[in-house]
Enzyme design. Structure first.
Site, PDB file in Angstrom:
ATOM      1  N   LYS A 191      16.939  -8.214  -2.922  1.00 55.46           N
ATOM      2  CA  LYS A 191      17.642  -7.575  -1.805  1.00 55.46           C
ATOM      3  C   LYS A 191      18.718  -6.641  -2.342  1.00 55.46           C
ATOM      4  O   LYS A 191      19.730  -7.078  -2.880  1.00 55.46           O
ATOM      5  CB  LYS A 191      18.297  -8.615  -0.882  1.00 55.46           C
ATOM      6  CG  LYS A 191      18.648  -7.968   0.458  1.00 55.46           C
ATOM      7  CD  LYS A 191      19.799  -8.590   1.193  1.00 55.46           C
ATOM      8  CE  LYS A 191      21.152  -8.213   0.691  1.00 55.46           C
ATOM      9  NZ  LYS A 191      21.527  -6.800   0.873  1.00 55.46           N
ATOM     10  N   CYS A 300      32.509  -4.211 -12.275  1.00 58.77           N
ATOM     11  CA  CYS A 300      33.048  -5.576 -12.207  1.00 58.77           C
ATOM     12  C   CYS A 300      33.892  -5.901 -13.437  1.00 58.77           C
ATOM     13  O   CYS A 300      34.849  -6.660 -13.343  1.00 58.77           O
ATOM     14  CB  CYS A 300      31.928  -6.582 -12.019  1.00 58.77           C
ATOM     15  SG  CYS A 300      30.614  -6.361 -13.199  1.00 58.77           S
TER      16      CYS A 300
HETATM   17  P1  NAD Z   1      29.310  -8.187  -1.498  1.00 57.34           P
HETATM   18  O1  NAD Z   1      29.502  -9.327  -2.405  1.00 57.34           O
HETATM   19  O2  NAD Z   1      29.583  -8.390  -0.052  1.00 57.34           O
HETATM   20  O3  NAD Z   1      27.799  -7.648  -1.610  1.00 57.34           O
HETATM   21  C1  NAD Z   1      26.977  -7.828  -2.733  1.00 57.34           C
HETATM   22  C2  NAD Z   1      25.568  -8.157  -2.260  1.00 57.34           C
HETATM   23  O4  NAD Z   1      25.572  -9.391  -1.562  1.00 57.34           O
HETATM   24  C3  NAD Z   1      24.985  -7.135  -1.283  1.00 57.34           C
HETATM   25  O5  NAD Z   1      23.601  -7.000  -1.531  1.00 57.34           O
HETATM   26  C4  NAD Z   1      25.208  -7.800   0.059  1.00 57.34           C
HETATM   27  O6  NAD Z   1      24.318  -7.368   1.060  1.00 57.34           O
HETATM   28  C5  NAD Z   1      24.963  -9.244  -0.289  1.00 57.34           C
HETATM   29  N1  NAD Z   1      25.554 -10.196   0.652  1.00 57.34           N
HETATM   30  C6  NAD Z   1      26.668 -10.035   1.417  1.00 57.34           C
HETATM   31  N2  NAD Z   1      26.881 -11.141   2.157  1.00 57.34           N
HETATM   32  C7  NAD Z   1      25.908 -12.025   1.851  1.00 57.34           C
HETATM   33  C8  NAD Z   1      25.606 -13.342   2.275  1.00 57.34           C
HETATM   34  N3  NAD Z   1      26.359 -13.975   3.171  1.00 57.34           N
HETATM   35  N4  NAD Z   1      24.524 -13.955   1.740  1.00 57.34           N
HETATM   36  C9  NAD Z   1      23.777 -13.338   0.816  1.00 57.34           C
HETATM   37  N5  NAD Z   1      23.996 -12.078   0.399  1.00 57.34           N
HETATM   38  C10 NAD Z   1      25.058 -11.432   0.897  1.00 57.34           C
HETATM   39  O7  NAD Z   1      30.141  -7.014  -2.050  1.00 57.34           O
HETATM   40  P2  NAD Z   1      30.545  -5.668  -1.257  1.00 57.34           P
HETATM   41  O8  NAD Z   1      30.885  -5.922   0.152  1.00 57.34           O
HETATM   42  O9  NAD Z   1      29.503  -4.697  -1.524  1.00 57.34           O
HETATM   43  O10 NAD Z   1      31.860  -5.287  -2.003  1.00 57.34           O
HETATM   44  C11 NAD Z   1      33.062  -5.967  -1.722  1.00 57.34           C
HETATM   45  C12 NAD Z   1      33.821  -6.210  -3.000  1.00 57.34           C
HETATM   46  O11 NAD Z   1      32.998  -6.936  -3.910  1.00 57.34           O
HETATM   47  C13 NAD Z   1      34.185  -4.986  -3.788  1.00 57.34           C
HETATM   48  O12 NAD Z   1      35.300  -4.352  -3.302  1.00 57.34           O
HETATM   49  C14 NAD Z   1      34.384  -5.557  -5.139  1.00 57.34           C
HETATM   50  O13 NAD Z   1      35.622  -6.152  -5.251  1.00 57.34           O
HETATM   51  C15 NAD Z   1      33.331  -6.598  -5.225  1.00 57.34           C
HETATM   52  N6  NAD Z   1      32.108  -6.166  -5.921  1.00 57.34           N
HETATM   53  C16 NAD Z   1      31.875  -6.665  -7.148  1.00 57.34           C
HETATM   54  C17 NAD Z   1      30.744  -6.279  -7.828  1.00 57.34           C
HETATM   55  C18 NAD Z   1      30.447  -6.791  -9.173  1.00 57.34           C
HETATM   56  O14 NAD Z   1      29.605  -6.229  -9.847  1.00 57.34           O
HETATM   57  N7  NAD Z   1      31.065  -7.857  -9.600  1.00 57.34           N
HETATM   58  C19 NAD Z   1      29.858  -5.382  -7.266  1.00 57.34           C
HETATM   59  C20 NAD Z   1      30.106  -4.909  -5.995  1.00 57.34           C
HETATM   60  C21 NAD Z   1      31.237  -5.322  -5.330  1.00 57.34           C
END
Ligand code: NAD
Length: 501
Positions: A191, A300
């Site tokens: 996903k 990250c």
């Molecule tokens: P997120 O964790 O919400 O999303 C990451 C993935 O998880 C996406 O594919 C999203 O659709 C999915 N997801 C969201 N809620 C879920 C759930 N309940 N169950 C399963 N999957 C779910 O991150 P975001 O909203 O894109 O970004 C928010 C913050 O996350 C950023 O500001 C940053 O701090 C952090 N982030 C970290 C990384 C990393 O590589 N560590 C990457 C992106 C974002």
């Protein structure tokens, strides 16, 4: 045209026919709910395309396809050598189509095209090849246990793997997860992030061309709460590999407990970079800059907290600001652009809110702190690279992950204080240190609470080297041989050659 593809012309003139469906069983299909994801160009806020968004029912179809493929002779019954051959072919096809893939990545995500092409695509191809090479080298041990007995171990795949990836490196994160999963013989339901659904759809067109049987790799664009949650809590999924925020990581861990899924999590960070007074300041400023500002600060492992010895503090800030000024913020399709827009309006607003927080908590704004409005039509999610100095450890901007071109700089007096400040975080992904004292380099490396330490460098990542965090930055490792551990299980077989009772 099937109604599930669009013809697009990218800002760089590249013409692309893009499928817009869910990719299940090697076919593009409509979502059962009719839900869509609108993909927005972060450089000018225009709509690029609208693609199908998976419901829980669609996720279930993808899982069934993956289960059938896992049990099939066409995938489950082939040798590691044959799996490797399919993966090498896949990597060759990605290489053939790399300009199209890099164009979509930049258009959808906002990262500089030169970075998409020369770094993200190069690594995507390299990591698939690296794990293709492993596919026929995954095997167990023979263990003598008794003169008439022995045991051996089999390295077996886990089964159906759910993979959930973020928007900051869409293709690369997919490849990091595809590579070891396929090498070990698993099947996949991936996903992607709803913010960046496009490049992976084009990549999907290459999966049947490489010869993968239907169901081995399924791709379901969709929203986290619906599709992500359905995958995490599905009873017939054996593993979840997740990269994203720590808060979502917690929800994933909870959801995955439903059938005790195998889990790897790669979550947030607030990685420190420590500059000792004997450091090469020019190098520490250049690495420090790239360590936080690369990819619009959306990394990250970004070294987002810089700790500098008080004797070299002012000089370091001066040199850091010089490097910031020498790097262009602009249209990501321009050859000389270093920094493009933030990925979405939500991320843009998030960064601006942390700028307000830094100001209200009394940190000193050394540069940036405002939107950058000089690109194209004046729209888009561009932010000036932002540096706060005199930041103290209890401030929100010292503790929380901002995920933007935003760095905090804090002075320290002693090595002990530097280590204490560096470790004063709930995260533990990366950590960097700059010193010319070899003893100090090793001593401090051992004390830093992090999954990865960079000495006189920042943010090195290599497909051969384990990647991952400690504390609330994650569980498990990706890349290298360690990445295979996350996608295989060990079965012990005990053989009795004649011991009678
Ligand atoms: P997120 O964790 O919400 O999303 C990451 C993935 O998880 C996406 O594919 C999203 O659709 C999915 N997801 C969201 N809620 C879920 C759930 N309940 N169950 C399963 N999957 C779910 O991150 P975001 O909203 O894109 O970004 C928010 C913050 O996350 C950023 O500001 C940053 O701090 C952090 N982030 C970290 C990384 C990393 O590589 N560590 C990457 C992106 C974002």
């Amino acid at each position: 045209m099937t109604g599930l593809e669009v013809n697009l012309t990218a800002p760089n003139g590249h013409k692309i026919t893009l499928p817009t469906g869910l990719f299940i069983n090697n076919e593009f299909v409509k979502s059962s709910s009719g839900d869509k994801i609108k993909s927005i160009n972060p450089s000018d806020e225009s709509e690029i395309a609208s693609v199908e968004a998976a419901s829980a029912e669609d996720v279930d179809k993808a899982v069934k396809a993956a289960r059938a493929a896992f049990q099939s002779e066409a995938w489950g019954g082939i040798s590691g050598t044959d799996r490797g051959a399919l993966m090498f072919k896949f990597a060759d096809l990605i290489e053939e189509h790399k300009e199209t893939l890099a164009t979509l990545e930049t258009w959808d995500n906002g990262k500089a095209y030169s970075v998409s092409l020369n770094e993200d695509l190069a690594e995507t191809i390299a990591v698939i090849r690296y794990y293709a090479g492993w596919a026929d080298k995954i095997h167990g041990l023979t263990i003598p246990t008794h003169p008439q007995k022995f045991a051996y171990t089999l390295k077996q795949p886990l089964g159906v793997c759910g993979q959930i990836i973020p928007w900051n490196f869409p293709l690369m994160m997919a490849a990091w997860k595809f590579g070891p999963a396929l090498a070990c013989g698993n099947t996949i339901v991936l996903k992607p992030a709803e913010q960046t659904p496009l490049s992976i759809l084009y990549l999907a067109t290459l999966i049947p061309k490489a010869g993968f049987p239907p169901g081995v790799i399924n791709i379901v664009n969709g929203y986290g709460k619906e599709a992500g949650n359905a995958l995490v809590s599905h009873q017939d999924v054996d593993k979840i590999a997740f990269t994203g925020s720590t808060i979502t990581g917690r929800a994933v861990m909870k959801g995955a407990s439903i059938n005790l899924k195998n889990l790897t999590l790669e979550t947030g960070g607030k990685s420190p970079l420590v500059v000792f007074k004997d450091a090469d300041i020019e190098q520490a400023a250049k690495w420090g800059h790239v360590g936080i500002m690369y990819n619009q600060g959306q990394v990250c492992t970004a070294t987002s907290r810089i700790l500098v010895h008080e004797d070299v503090y002012d000089e370091y800030i001066k040199q850091f600001k010089d490097v910031v000024a020498a790097n262009k913020v602009g249209n990501p399709f321009d050859d000389d652009t270093f920094q493009g827009p933030q990925v979405t309006q939500a991320q843009y607003e998030r960064v601006l809110s942390y700028i307000e927080s830094g100001k209200s908590e009394g940190a000193k704004l050394a540069t940036g702190g405002v939107p950058h409005k000089n690109v194209g039509n004046g729209k888009g999610f561009f932010i000036e690279p932002t540096v706060f100095t005199d930041v103290t450890e209890n401030m929100k901007i010292f503790q929380e992950e901002v995920f933007g071109p935003f760095v905090v700089i804090t002075p320290f007096k002693t090595e002990e204080e530097a280590v204490r400040l560096a470790n004063n975080s709930c995260y533990g992904l990366g950590a960097a240190l700059f010193t010319q004292d070899v003893e100090r380099a090793h001593r401090v490396s051992a004390k830093l609470e992090a999954g990865m330490v960079w000495v006189n460098s920042s943010n090195d990542s290599d497909i051969r080297v384990p990647f991952g965090g400690v504390k609330q930055s994650g569980i498990g490792r990706e890349l290298g041989a360690a990445g295979l551990e996350a996608y295989s299980q060990t079965k012990a077989v005990h053989i009795n050659m004649g011991l009678k009772l």
